[in-house]
Design a protein around this motif. Structure first.
Motif, PDB file in Angstrom:
ATOM      1  N   ASP A 229       0.803  -1.221   0.000  1.00 26.65           N
ATOM      2  CA  ASP A 229       0.000   0.000   0.000  1.00 26.65           C
ATOM      3  C   ASP A 229       0.836   1.271   0.000  1.00 26.65           C
ATOM      4  OD1 ASP A 229      -2.932  -0.991   0.451  1.00 26.65           O
ATOM      5  OD2 ASP A 229      -1.698  -2.154   1.826  1.00 26.65           O
ATOM      6  N   ALA A 230       2.062   1.202   0.543  1.00 23.25           N
ATOM      7  CA  ALA A 230       2.920   2.387   0.591  1.00 23.25           C
ATOM      8  C   ALA A 230       4.376   1.968   0.507  1.00 23.25           C
ATOM      9  CB  ALA A 230       2.681   3.170   1.886  1.00 23.25           C
ATOM     10  N   VAL A 231       5.158   2.772  -0.222  1.00 23.92           N
ATOM     11  CA  VAL A 231       6.604   2.563  -0.348  1.00 23.92           C
ATOM     12  C   VAL A 231       7.297   3.793   0.223  1.00 23.92           C
ATOM     13  CG1 VAL A 231       8.540   2.237  -1.927  1.00 23.92           C
ATOM     14  CG2 VAL A 231       6.328   1.176  -2.435  1.00 23.92           C
ATOM     15  N   VAL A 232       8.169   3.566   1.198  1.00 23.88           N
ATOM     16  CA  VAL A 232       8.905   4.656   1.848  1.00 23.88           C
ATOM     17  C   VAL A 232      10.392   4.459   1.594  1.00 23.88           C
ATOM     18  CG1 VAL A 232       9.500   5.741   4.043  1.00 23.88           C
ATOM     19  CG2 VAL A 232       7.164   4.909   3.651  1.00 23.88           C
ATOM     20  N   GLU A 233      11.022   5.423   0.954  1.00 23.93           N
ATOM     21  CA  GLU A 233      12.477   5.382   0.786  1.00 23.93           C
ATOM     22  C   GLU A 233      13.112   5.983   2.036  1.00 23.93           C
ATOM     23  OE1 GLU A 233      15.269   6.022  -2.972  1.00 23.93           O
ATOM     24  OE2 GLU A 233      14.569   7.945  -2.143  1.00 23.93           O
ATOM     25  N   CYS A 234      13.909   5.166   2.729  1.00 28.65           N
ATOM     26  CA  CYS A 234      14.509   5.613   3.995  1.00 28.65           C
ATOM     27  C   CYS A 234      15.884   4.979   4.128  1.00 28.65           C
ATOM     28  CB  CYS A 234      13.616   5.225   5.161  1.00 28.65           C
ATOM     29  SG  CYS A 234      14.197   5.825   6.763  1.00 28.65           S
ATOM     30  N   PRO A 235      16.907   5.605   3.539  1.00 31.74           N
ATOM     31  CA  PRO A 235      18.253   5.038   3.628  1.00 31.74           C
ATOM     32  C   PRO A 235      18.711   4.856   5.073  1.00 31.74           C
ATOM     33  CG  PRO A 235      18.169   6.814   2.019  1.00 31.74           C
ATOM     34  CD  PRO A 235      16.864   6.840   2.762  1.00 31.74           C
ATOM     35  N   ARG A 236      19.346   3.709   5.326  1.00 35.21           N
ATOM     36  CA  ARG A 236      19.878   3.363   6.652  1.00 35.21           C
ATOM     37  C   ARG A 236      18.778   3.236   7.697  1.00 35.21           C
ATOM     38  NH1 ARG A 236      25.078   7.485   6.029  1.00 35.21           N
ATOM     39  NH2 ARG A 236      26.286   6.120   4.659  1.00 35.21           N
ATOM     40  N   GLY A 237      17.591   2.861   7.230  1.00 37.76           N
ATOM     41  CA  GLY A 237      16.420   2.800   8.095  1.00 37.76           C
ATOM     42  C   GLY A 237      16.380   1.627   9.042  1.00 37.76           C
ATOM     43  N   ALA A 238      17.323   0.676   8.917  1.00 38.31           N
ATOM     44  CA  ALA A 238      17.317  -0.488   9.791  1.00 38.31           C
ATOM     45  C   ALA A 238      18.261  -0.355  10.976  1.00 38.31           C
ATOM     46  CB  ALA A 238      17.701  -1.741   9.001  1.00 38.31           C
ATOM     47  N   HIS A 239      19.092   0.667  11.013  1.00 37.80           N
ATOM     48  CA  HIS A 239      20.084   0.808  12.086  1.00 37.80           C
ATOM     49  C   HIS A 239      19.442   0.675  13.457  1.00 37.80           C
ATOM     50  CE1 HIS A 239      22.582   3.022  15.011  1.00 37.80           C
ATOM     51  NE2 HIS A 239      23.587   2.507  14.315  1.00 37.80           N
ATOM     52  N   PRO A 240      20.032  -0.100  14.369  1.00 38.71           N
ATOM     53  CA  PRO A 240      21.385  -0.654  14.384  1.00 38.71           C
ATOM     54  C   PRO A 240      21.541  -2.014  13.692  1.00 38.71           C
ATOM     55  CG  PRO A 240      20.337  -1.114  16.465  1.00 38.71           C
ATOM     56  CD  PRO A 240      19.362  -0.286  15.682  1.00 38.71           C
ATOM     57  N   ALA A 241      20.453  -2.555  13.145  1.00 37.98           N
ATOM     58  CA  ALA A 241      20.566  -3.794  12.375  1.00 37.98           C
ATOM     59  C   ALA A 241      21.288  -3.504  11.060  1.00 37.98           C
ATOM     60  CB  ALA A 241      19.183  -4.375  12.105  1.00 37.98           C
ATOM     61  N   PHE A 242      21.628  -4.548  10.354  1.00 39.95           N
ATOM     62  CA  PHE A 242      22.307  -4.360   9.075  1.00 39.95           C
ATOM     63  C   PHE A 242      21.349  -4.597   7.920  1.00 39.95           C
ATOM     64  CE2 PHE A 242      22.626  -8.921   9.678  1.00 39.95           C
ATOM     65  CZ  PHE A 242      22.713  -9.491   8.419  1.00 39.95           C
ATOM     66  N   VAL A 243      21.751  -4.151   6.760  1.00 42.98           N
ATOM     67  CA  VAL A 243      21.044  -4.449   5.520  1.00 42.98           C
ATOM     68  C   VAL A 243      22.067  -5.050   4.568  1.00 42.98           C
ATOM     69  CG1 VAL A 243      19.872  -3.489   3.505  1.00 42.98           C
ATOM     70  CG2 VAL A 243      19.271  -2.689   5.797  1.00 42.98           C
ATOM     71  N   GLN A 244      21.837  -6.290   4.177  1.00 42.20           N
ATOM     72  CA  GLN A 244      22.790  -7.008   3.330  1.00 42.20           C
ATOM     73  C   GLN A 244      23.132  -6.186   2.088  1.00 42.20           C
ATOM     74  OE1 GLN A 244      23.725 -10.356   4.300  1.00 42.20           O
ATOM     75  NE2 GLN A 244      25.393  -9.951   2.871  1.00 42.20           N
ATOM     76  N   GLY A 245      24.436  -5.923   1.936  1.00 45.12           N
ATOM     77  CA  GLY A 245      24.897  -5.188   0.768  1.00 45.12           C
ATOM     78  C   GLY A 245      24.943  -3.684   0.930  1.00 45.12           C
ATOM     79  N   TYR A 246      24.424  -3.152   2.047  1.00 44.67           N
ATOM     80  CA  TYR A 246      24.355  -1.696   2.224  1.00 44.67           C
ATOM     81  C   TYR A 246      25.164  -1.204   3.425  1.00 44.67           C
ATOM     82  CZ  TYR A 246      20.780  -1.406  -1.393  1.00 44.67           C
ATOM     83  OH  TYR A 246      20.115  -1.452  -2.597  1.00 44.67           O
TER      84      TYR A 246
END
Length: 312
Positions: A229-246
């Protein structure tokens, strides 16, 4: 002025949370080890949502923060803890004080609840509760008589769990197009199942990419546009977890969180500074500082391209 396509579901984090997360709602926040929607959790706290039921297969730091922000009255989860770094101080205090309702399942029990919810089934059977104490503390885990003979040819009693259909599911991912075709690599967890189980879905991504990028590697599309229903662009939005490749996991933060959440006054100070004291996640990212992000940078490990083939 050009007209925005009706299929464009991109929006801000603030607007997505305001529209889809309401007081009293059941909210699923999913992502396993990486791709944890921390920034979405922070925005829920900023907007002062109350009396939420949070469903999260592995309740961790963002769950502790939401509880400390007085957003949560009920938790549906399995494993709870600060990864490998200690306890969740606020969660523990509230459970022990009887101030937080906790509905406990196993990891697989949570997966089965999402599967039942996604498939609109009345329940989902599983064998793994046999010999466990968990059914004794959770009346939602029940036994039914199988309509088929058991392994020995006789009647079989089997455990079942109810479906989980959140009002809204929020997941983190690497990338999506503007329509919501969402691509994930690395650990996929129960992202797709949780989205399909939800009545509404918000996908938070590191970057919004063109249709051509998604079409060039269609097998990475774990969540299709029609479920979003919604797409949100939020770079580094998982911190303190990691994002594979980022970016990498922030182990220093996890270790520090055990000390922060162990002290109620220190925890309140942290929320005031890092959540209420920041306008949005971009300000939170900037506040962490360039050196912190440089330390979390990851090197390249490209996946080999494949030939999908096309008509000549």
């Amino acid at each position: 002025m050009s007209q925005v396509s009706k299929s464009d579901k991109t929006t801000s984090m603030r607007d997505a949370i305001a529209e889809f997360v309401t007081d009293g709602a059941t909210v699923s926040l999913e992502g396993f080890t990486h791709l944890i929607p921390t920034a979405a959790g922070h925005e829920i706290i900023r907007q002062g949502r109350r009396d939420l039921t949070i469903a999260r297969m592995t309740a961790d730091v963002v769950t502790d923060q939401l509880i400390a922000g007085d957003c949560v009255s009920r938790l549906i989860s399995s494993f709870v803890g600060n990864s490998t770094a200690g306890s969740l101080g606020e969660l523990r205090r509230r459970v022990e004080a009887g101030a937080l309702e906790y509905e406990e399942y196993s990891h697989y029990g949570m997966i089965c609840r999402y599967l039942a919810g996604a498939q609109r089934l009345p329940f989902y059977p599983l064998r793994s509760y046999a010999g466990s104490d968990v059914p004794g503390i959770n009346p939602g885990i029940r036994k039914v008589t199988s309509p088929y003979p058991g392994p020995d040819g006789g009647e079989e009693q089997i455990y079942v769990v109810p479906p989980l259909n959140p009002d809204v599911t929020i997941v983190q991912a690497q990338r999506a197009d503007r329509s919501g075709n969402t691509q994930v690599w690395g650990l996929t967890g129960v992202q797709a199942e949780a989205v399909y189980a939800g009545r509404k879905a918000i996908v938070v991504v590191e970057e919004v990419v063109s249709d051509e990028v998604v079409r060039s590697d269609p097998n990475r599309t774990v969540i299709p546009a029609h479920a979003v229903d919604a797409v949100v662009e939020c770079p580094r939005g998982a911190h303190p977890a990691f994002v594979q490749g980022y970016y990498d996991r922030d182990g220093e933060f996890y270790r520090e969180w055990s000390r922060i959440s162990g002290d109620p006054d220190r925890l309140r100070t942290w929320l005031d500074e890092w959540v209420f004291g920041t306008v949005d996640h971009s300000e939170y990212v900037a506040k962490l500082g360039g050196q912190r992000w440089a330390d979390l940078a990851v090197g390249e490990a490209w996946s080999e391209p494949v030939n999908y083939g096309r008509r000549i």
